[in-house]
Design an enzyme around this catalytic site. Structure first.
Site, PDB file in Angstrom:
ATOM      1  CE  LYS A 184      11.327 -45.632 -28.619  1.00 18.28           C
ATOM      2  NZ  LYS A 184      12.189 -45.393 -27.557  1.00 18.28           N
TER       3      LYS A 184
HETATM    4  C1  LIG Z   1      12.426 -44.106 -26.443  1.00 17.99           C
HETATM    5  C2  LIG Z   1      11.975 -42.538 -26.367  1.00 17.99           C
HETATM    6  C3  LIG Z   1      12.852 -41.536 -26.050  1.00 17.99           C
HETATM    7  C4  LIG Z   1      14.163 -41.728 -25.723  1.00 17.99           C
HETATM    8  O1  LIG Z   1      15.178 -42.304 -26.526  1.00 17.99           O
HETATM    9  P1  LIG Z   1      16.353 -43.043 -25.934  1.00 17.99           P
HETATM   10  O2  LIG Z   1      17.085 -43.563 -26.845  1.00 17.99           O
HETATM   11  O3  LIG Z   1      15.845 -44.535 -24.897  1.00 17.99           O
HETATM   12  O4  LIG Z   1      17.010 -42.207 -24.884  1.00 17.99           O
HETATM   13  C5  LIG Z   1      12.400 -40.218 -26.177  1.00 17.99           C
HETATM   14  N1  LIG Z   1      10.683 -40.018 -26.482  1.00 17.99           N
HETATM   15  C6  LIG Z   1      10.355 -40.971 -26.685  1.00 17.99           C
HETATM   16  C7  LIG Z   1       8.771 -40.639 -27.059  1.00 17.99           C
HETATM   17  C8  LIG Z   1      10.535 -42.401 -26.897  1.00 17.99           C
HETATM   18  O5  LIG Z   1       9.592 -43.219 -27.040  1.00 17.99           O
END
Ligand SMILES: *Cc1c(COP(=O)(O)O)cnc(C)c1O
Length: 389
Positions: A184
């Site tokens: 991210k």
């Molecule tokens: C990455 C992501 C999540 C979940 O996040 P995690 O930290 O991996 O649990 C939820 N929604 C979207 C759109 C994502 O890209």
């Protein structure tokens, strides 16, 4: 496989190493003062009243729906063109995710008109996802929510730093959810944040994150009491001081990294202009600033995505798909029946979207290499023809 150009890459250096070393030397690893500092900095950055660090973005989404009182018999309208965690978090609460279609190939975000068409007497909330970091059209969605007495959750996992009409994504609805997963824009390996301006919701989030307990181990370590009460069902969704230390440094660098992403996205748009069969969605949004989490392109129907992905792989370029639609997954078909055909625009994007490499350290030459490879390969790869899979 060692990619020449990976889909994403972290942007970290010695500052992160120092921050983690400081935590180790402090001899306190579980949620404590460094996490409090990260939360305060994150809340300040967003302009939110409250921010609670959690173990991951999925935990943030679960808590968001739970504290809004969503449960059995309730419906939550969400896009299907998102990561499965968005909808899973609704299922965790015993409620039903109801999928709404996207606007179209130029705008892969859930469309307010499609949301409006899915509202029933059972609907309790609208959970939006700012796809790729491109903000949803929030005003008509907020209007719908007001008119039908619905709550709004923002899955801002892609959208840290993105703004809609000058307001940071994640602070527009009732509760905002962020992910700090390794790929991210703000990465701590695993991690997440729940934000809200509502004092009552904030108190429920605080308690739910740590077993429903009224005090933390950190509080007791500081001599603030020996015992605790449990006032609600809770979970262990806490984060660690190591992750929070990374988060503080990453947050300081976020604006600069997002600016680099923006520059790379602009270069992609320029170089891909006029390449037959390749469209870049989200062009020309005036009152929105993307965080440019990913760079999606939509291929024309006669271009084989599998063929193009394979040709790029041969050049060492990693690509991806955002997303295989949730309503088509085996588990979801088992729960709600085979609803293929119910979300035509989502399904088109699910079949024809391809995500190109994007990360802050990507060079101009690398962007050019990817675009040249696409322009060279695309004309020869027609669906059903050579290279089709
Ligand atoms: C990455 C992501 C999540 C979940 O996040 P995690 O930290 O991996 O649990 C939820 N929604 C979207 C759109 C994502 O890209």
């Amino acid at each position: 496989m060692a990619w020449k150009i990976p889909l994403s890459d972290i942007a970290m250096d010695g500052e992160e190493v120092d921050a983690v070393r400081d935590v180790l030397q402090s001899r306190w690893l579980s949620m404590g003062p460094v996490t409090e500092e990260f939360e305060a900095a994150f809340a300040r950055y967003l302009g939110a009243e409250h921010a609670f660090a959690v173990s991951n973005g999925t935990a943030a989404l679960h808590i968001a729906h739970a504290v809004l009182g969503i449960g059995s018999g309730d419906e939550v309208i969400t896009p299907s063109l998102t990561f499965v965690a968005t909808a899973n978090s609704v299922l965790y609460c015993g409620a039903r995710p109801v999928f709404a279609d996207i606007a179209g190939p130029d705008d892969l975000n859930v469309a307010w008109e499609e949301i409006a068409a899915k509202i029933t007497p059972e609907t309790r909330a609208i959970t939006v996802v700012h796809y790729g970091g491109y903000p949803c059209d929030m005003q008509p969605i907020l209007d719908l929510a007001r008119d039908h007495d619905l709550r709004v959750v923002e899955d801002a996992a892609h959208a840290v730093g993105a703004t809609y009409r000058g307001q940071k994504c994640g602070t527009i609805g009732d509760v905002g959810c962020f992910s700090f997963f390794a790929n991210k824009n703000l990465a701590t390996g695993e991690g997440g944040m729940v934000v809200t301006d509502d004092d009552d919701l904030a108190e429920r989030i605080r308690v739910m994150r740590s077993h429903g307990m009224t005090t933390l181990t950190w509080d007791r370590h500081r001599g603030h009491g020996y015992s605790y009460d449990v006032t609600a069902i809770g979970y262990n969704y806490r984060t660690s001081e190591v992750a929070s230390a990374l988060g503080i440094v990453q947050l300081r660098r976020l604006a600069e990294n997002n600016a680099r992403r923006k520059r790379i996205a602009g270069r992609y748009r320029k170089l891909l202009e006029g390449v037959e069969g390749i469209e870049c969605p989200f062009a020309g949004a005036v009152d929105k600033e993307s965080s440019h989490h990913i760079f999606p392109v939509v291929l024309s129907q006669d271009l084989s995505r599998a063929g193009l992905q394979e040709a790029l792989k041969e050049k060492g370029i990693q690509t991806s798909i955002h997303y295989p639609p949730i309503h088509l997954f085996t588990y979801y078909r088992g729960l709600f029946g085979d609803t293929r055909g119910s979300l035509p625009k989502t399904e088109f994007a699910g079949e024809h979207e391809m995500t190109l490499p994007l990360y802050p350290g990507m060079t101009d030459d690398e962007v050019e290499y990817v675009c040249t490879a696409i322009a060279g390969a695309a004309p020869g790869i027609l669906a059903g023809g050579r290279g089709a899979a």
